[in-house]
Motif scaffolding. Structure first.
Motif, PDB file in Angstrom:
ATOM      1  N   CYS A 133     -62.357   8.619  14.317  1.00 17.30           N
ATOM      2  CA  CYS A 133     -62.131   7.221  14.712  1.00 17.30           C
ATOM      3  C   CYS A 133     -63.411   6.527  15.161  1.00 17.30           C
ATOM      4  O   CYS A 133     -64.262   7.128  15.809  1.00 17.30           O
ATOM      5  N   ILE A 134     -63.492   5.237  14.836  1.00 15.66           N
ATOM      6  CA  ILE A 134     -64.654   4.431  15.205  1.00 15.66           C
ATOM      7  C   ILE A 134     -64.251   2.960  15.226  1.00 15.66           C
ATOM      8  O   ILE A 134     -63.331   2.548  14.508  1.00 15.66           O
ATOM      9  N   VAL A 135     -64.906   2.181  16.047  1.00 14.66           N
ATOM     10  CA  VAL A 135     -64.761   0.722  15.979  1.00 14.66           C
ATOM     11  C   VAL A 135     -65.795   0.210  14.983  1.00 14.66           C
ATOM     12  O   VAL A 135     -66.977   0.577  15.064  1.00 14.66           O
ATOM     13  N   ALA A 136     -65.351  -0.610  14.046  1.00 15.10           N
ATOM     14  CA  ALA A 136     -66.246  -1.294  13.110  1.00 15.10           C
ATOM     15  C   ALA A 136     -65.931  -2.783  13.226  1.00 15.10           C
ATOM     16  O   ALA A 136     -65.084  -3.311  12.503  1.00 15.10           O
ATOM     17  N   HIS A 137     -66.588  -3.427  14.177  1.00  9.94           N
ATOM     18  CA  HIS A 137     -66.266  -4.820  14.529  1.00  9.94           C
ATOM     19  C   HIS A 137     -67.047  -5.800  13.650  1.00  9.94           C
ATOM     20  O   HIS A 137     -68.255  -5.961  13.807  1.00  9.94           O
ATOM     21  N   PRO A 138     -66.348  -6.476  12.723  1.00 16.08           N
ATOM     22  CA  PRO A 138     -67.022  -7.489  11.902  1.00 16.08           C
ATOM     23  C   PRO A 138     -67.078  -8.821  12.652  1.00 16.08           C
ATOM     24  O   PRO A 138     -66.428  -8.995  13.680  1.00 16.08           O
ATOM     25  N   VAL A 139     -67.883  -9.745  12.146  1.00 15.56           N
ATOM     26  CA  VAL A 139     -68.031 -11.060  12.776  1.00 15.56           C
ATOM     27  C   VAL A 139     -67.421 -12.112  11.856  1.00 15.56           C
ATOM     28  O   VAL A 139     -67.629 -12.093  10.644  1.00 15.56           O
ATOM     29  N   ASN A 140     -66.673 -13.023  12.439  1.00 19.49           N
ATOM     30  CA  ASN A 140     -65.942 -14.023  11.651  1.00 19.49           C
ATOM     31  C   ASN A 140     -66.844 -15.196  11.233  1.00 19.49           C
ATOM     32  O   ASN A 140     -67.583 -15.721  12.059  1.00 19.49           O
ATOM     33  N   PRO A 141     -66.819 -15.613   9.951  1.00 21.67           N
ATOM     34  CA  PRO A 141     -66.154 -14.995   8.800  1.00 21.67           C
ATOM     35  C   PRO A 141     -67.067 -13.940   8.163  1.00 21.67           C
ATOM     36  O   PRO A 141     -68.216 -14.230   7.843  1.00 21.67           O
ATOM     37  N   PRO A 142     -66.581 -12.711   7.999  1.00 28.60           N
ATOM     38  CA  PRO A 142     -67.453 -11.591   7.619  1.00 28.60           C
ATOM     39  C   PRO A 142     -68.088 -11.689   6.229  1.00 28.60           C
ATOM     40  O   PRO A 142     -69.095 -11.033   5.979  1.00 28.60           O
ATOM     41  N   TYR A 143     -67.526 -12.515   5.344  1.00 33.83           N
ATOM     42  CA  TYR A 143     -68.116 -12.628   4.007  1.00 33.83           C
ATOM     43  C   TYR A 143     -69.470 -13.331   4.071  1.00 33.83           C
ATOM     44  O   TYR A 143     -70.336 -13.100   3.245  1.00 33.83           O
ATOM     45  N   VAL A 186     -71.862  -5.948  11.466  1.00 29.90           N
ATOM     46  CA  VAL A 186     -70.732  -5.092  11.856  1.00 29.90           C
ATOM     47  C   VAL A 186     -71.225  -4.178  12.976  1.00 29.90           C
ATOM     48  O   VAL A 186     -72.197  -3.444  12.809  1.00 29.90           O
ATOM     49  N   GLU A 187     -70.549  -4.253  14.128  1.00 30.40           N
ATOM     50  CA  GLU A 187     -70.897  -3.376  15.248  1.00 30.40           C
ATOM     51  C   GLU A 187     -70.139  -2.067  15.110  1.00 30.40           C
ATOM     52  O   GLU A 187     -68.910  -2.063  15.029  1.00 30.40           O
ATOM     53  N   LEU A 188     -70.842  -0.963  15.076  1.00 28.83           N
ATOM     54  CA  LEU A 188     -70.220   0.357  15.012  1.00 28.83           C
ATOM     55  C   LEU A 188     -70.264   0.985  16.399  1.00 28.83           C
ATOM     56  O   LEU A 188     -71.343   1.230  16.957  1.00 28.83           O
ATOM     57  N   VAL A 189     -69.070   1.218  16.959  1.00 30.25           N
ATOM     58  CA  VAL A 189     -68.968   1.735  18.324  1.00 30.25           C
ATOM     59  C   VAL A 189     -68.142   3.019  18.298  1.00 30.25           C
ATOM     60  O   VAL A 189     -66.953   2.998  17.994  1.00 30.25           O
ATOM     61  N   PRO A 190     -68.740   4.160  18.620  1.00 26.44           N
ATOM     62  CA  PRO A 190     -68.015   5.424  18.568  1.00 26.44           C
ATOM     63  C   PRO A 190     -67.161   5.683  19.807  1.00 26.44           C
ATOM     64  O   PRO A 190     -67.464   5.201  20.896  1.00 26.44           O
ATOM     65  N   HIS A 191     -66.091   6.437  19.620  1.00 23.53           N
ATOM     66  CA  HIS A 191     -65.368   7.047  20.740  1.00 23.53           C
ATOM     67  C   HIS A 191     -66.248   8.200  21.229  1.00 23.53           C
ATOM     68  O   HIS A 191     -67.044   8.741  20.454  1.00 23.53           O
ATOM     69  N   PRO A 197     -74.758  -3.328   9.330  1.00 25.91           N
ATOM     70  CA  PRO A 197     -74.222  -2.567  10.467  1.00 25.91           C
ATOM     71  C   PRO A 197     -75.271  -2.266  11.527  1.00 25.91           C
ATOM     72  O   PRO A 197     -76.446  -2.074  11.227  1.00 25.91           O
ATOM     73  N   VAL A 198     -74.823  -2.259  12.785  1.00 25.82           N
ATOM     74  CA  VAL A 198     -75.667  -1.803  13.893  1.00 25.82           C
ATOM     75  C   VAL A 198     -74.889  -0.731  14.646  1.00 25.82           C
ATOM     76  O   VAL A 198     -73.667  -0.791  14.744  1.00 25.82           O
ATOM     77  N   LYS A 199     -75.618   0.272  15.162  1.00 23.56           N
ATOM     78  CA  LYS A 199     -74.977   1.382  15.865  1.00 23.56           C
ATOM     79  C   LYS A 199     -75.134   1.230  17.367  1.00 23.56           C
ATOM     80  O   LYS A 199     -76.257   1.092  17.863  1.00 23.56           O
ATOM     81  N   LEU A 200     -74.031   1.243  18.102  1.00 26.97           N
ATOM     82  CA  LEU A 200     -74.090   1.357  19.556  1.00 26.97           C
ATOM     83  C   LEU A 200     -74.051   2.844  19.890  1.00 26.97           C
ATOM     84  O   LEU A 200     -73.227   3.580  19.335  1.00 26.97           O
ATOM     85  N   MET A 201     -74.929   3.274  20.753  1.00 21.64           N
ATOM     86  CA  MET A 201     -75.022   4.702  21.082  1.00 21.64           C
ATOM     87  C   MET A 201     -73.823   5.186  21.890  1.00 21.64           C
ATOM     88  O   MET A 201     -73.474   6.361  21.866  1.00 21.64           O
ATOM     89  N   LYS A 202     -73.210   4.252  22.618  1.00 22.58           N
ATOM     90  CA  LYS A 202     -72.037   4.597  23.427  1.00 22.58           C
ATOM     91  C   LYS A 202     -71.204   3.345  23.629  1.00 22.58           C
ATOM     92  O   LYS A 202     -71.684   2.218  23.444  1.00 22.58           O
TER      93      LYS A 202
END
Length: 302
Positions: A119-129, A134-139, A161-166
């Motif tokens: 599982c992961i959060v992949a938060h897109p920004v409106n409007p994503p097209y 996309v923010e990638l936030v791990p559990h 995409p950008v990765k959040l470390m936590k």
């Protein structure tokens, strides 16, 4: 649309068939319009891309054989937990389970699931097209391979995409956005500036630079590098930051003042709001096109 542009087979799932039907109609219409103006992503024609997108109201059928699932339900924790609990019982051990949540912590959505490591959060920004971030936030228990797999997939479909470390409340985008909104609210509420002029400070000031570079690179270029910027402006920044007021309650007199100003510009009814949103998306389309051209020129110069 973004996934189809890269040639992926897509299944839309919803509990209501009319939602799926309406979505497919809107997607087809948007693809045709983008194709006409040369802004359709990918190498496939609009008809070919649309043919890749299907839909169904049965969740098990929708996710059968899926390598990646993007949940896009409303920003409600209970709804999201419900759908992920359902998915937990039917997905394989190598399917990526992603949520589009804009600020709900992954630990609140995914903890307790059998497939929590996927599982992961992949938060897109409106409007994503048109806005590719996309923010990638791990559990805390997300496998590193899932982060890398999701990162590679987002790059493949043309997102940024950008990765959040936590995990952190609000992630990165909304923490920055709320900091701006908070000070904007205080400045208007304290009678320093009008709502209209406040928006101009961003749209015709900071926003012009921030469309192409972030605050840290802006600092770097506004002096002889970051170290020089901090030497020059450290004391001034700290002085100004100490003058910031408390967190606004986003209610009362200031709320009414800002609401009146916004409604004078764009009345808060569906017709006017949708027209303004279309104008916004058209501006973003032109900006996205310009950024593509700038990046292409930058590559050639390098």
């Amino acid at each position: 649309m973004a996934f189809a542009s890269a040639g992926f087979q897509i299944k839309l799932y919803d509990i209501k068939q009319e939602q799926i039907t309406k979505a497919l109609e809107n997607i087809g219409k948007q693809m045709k319009e983008l194709e006409k103006i040369g802004m359709l992503k990918g190498s496939l024609k609009s008809d070919q891309q649309l043919a890749l997108i299907g839909g169904c109201t049965d969740l098990k059928s929708a996710v059968e054989g899926a390598v990646y699932i993007q949940e896009c339900t409303p920003e409600n924790l209970e709804i999201k937990k419900k759908i992920f609990n359902q998915l937990d019982n039917i997905v394989s051990n190598d399917t990526v389970l992603a949520s589009s949540t804009s600020c709900i912590l992954p630990s609140k959505i995914f903890t307790g699931l059998k497939h929590v490591k996927q599982c992961i959060v992949a938060h897109p920004v409106n409007p994503p097209y048109f806005v590719p971030l996309v923010e990638l936030v791990p559990h805390p228990e997300t496998e590193p391979s899932i982060i890398e797999k999701t990162f590679a997939l987002m790059k493949k479909i043309g997102q940024s995409p950008v990765k959040l470390m936590k995990e952190i409340d609000g992630f990165a985008l909304n923490r920055l956005q709320y900091a701006i909104i908070s000070e904007a609210w205080r400045l208007v509420g304290d009678g320093v500036i009008s709502p209209h002029d406040l928006d101009l400070v961003m749209s015709d000031g900071l926003g012009m630079r921030y469309a192409f570079m972030g605050p840290l690179e802006t600092m770097h270029l506004n002096a002889e590098g970051i170290l020089n910027y901090c030497d020059r402006y450290r004391d001034g920044m700290i002085r100004v930051l100490k003058s910031f007021g408390p967190i606004p309650d986003f209610a009362g007199e200031t709320e009414q003042k800002i609401n009146q100003a916004m409604c004078e510009q764009t009345p808060a009814d569906p017709a006017h709001l949708n027209a303004r949103r279309r104008w916004r998306d058209e501006c973003l389309l032109h900006l996205a096109k310009l950024k593509m051209e700038v990046k292409s020129e930058d590559k050639h110069q390098l």
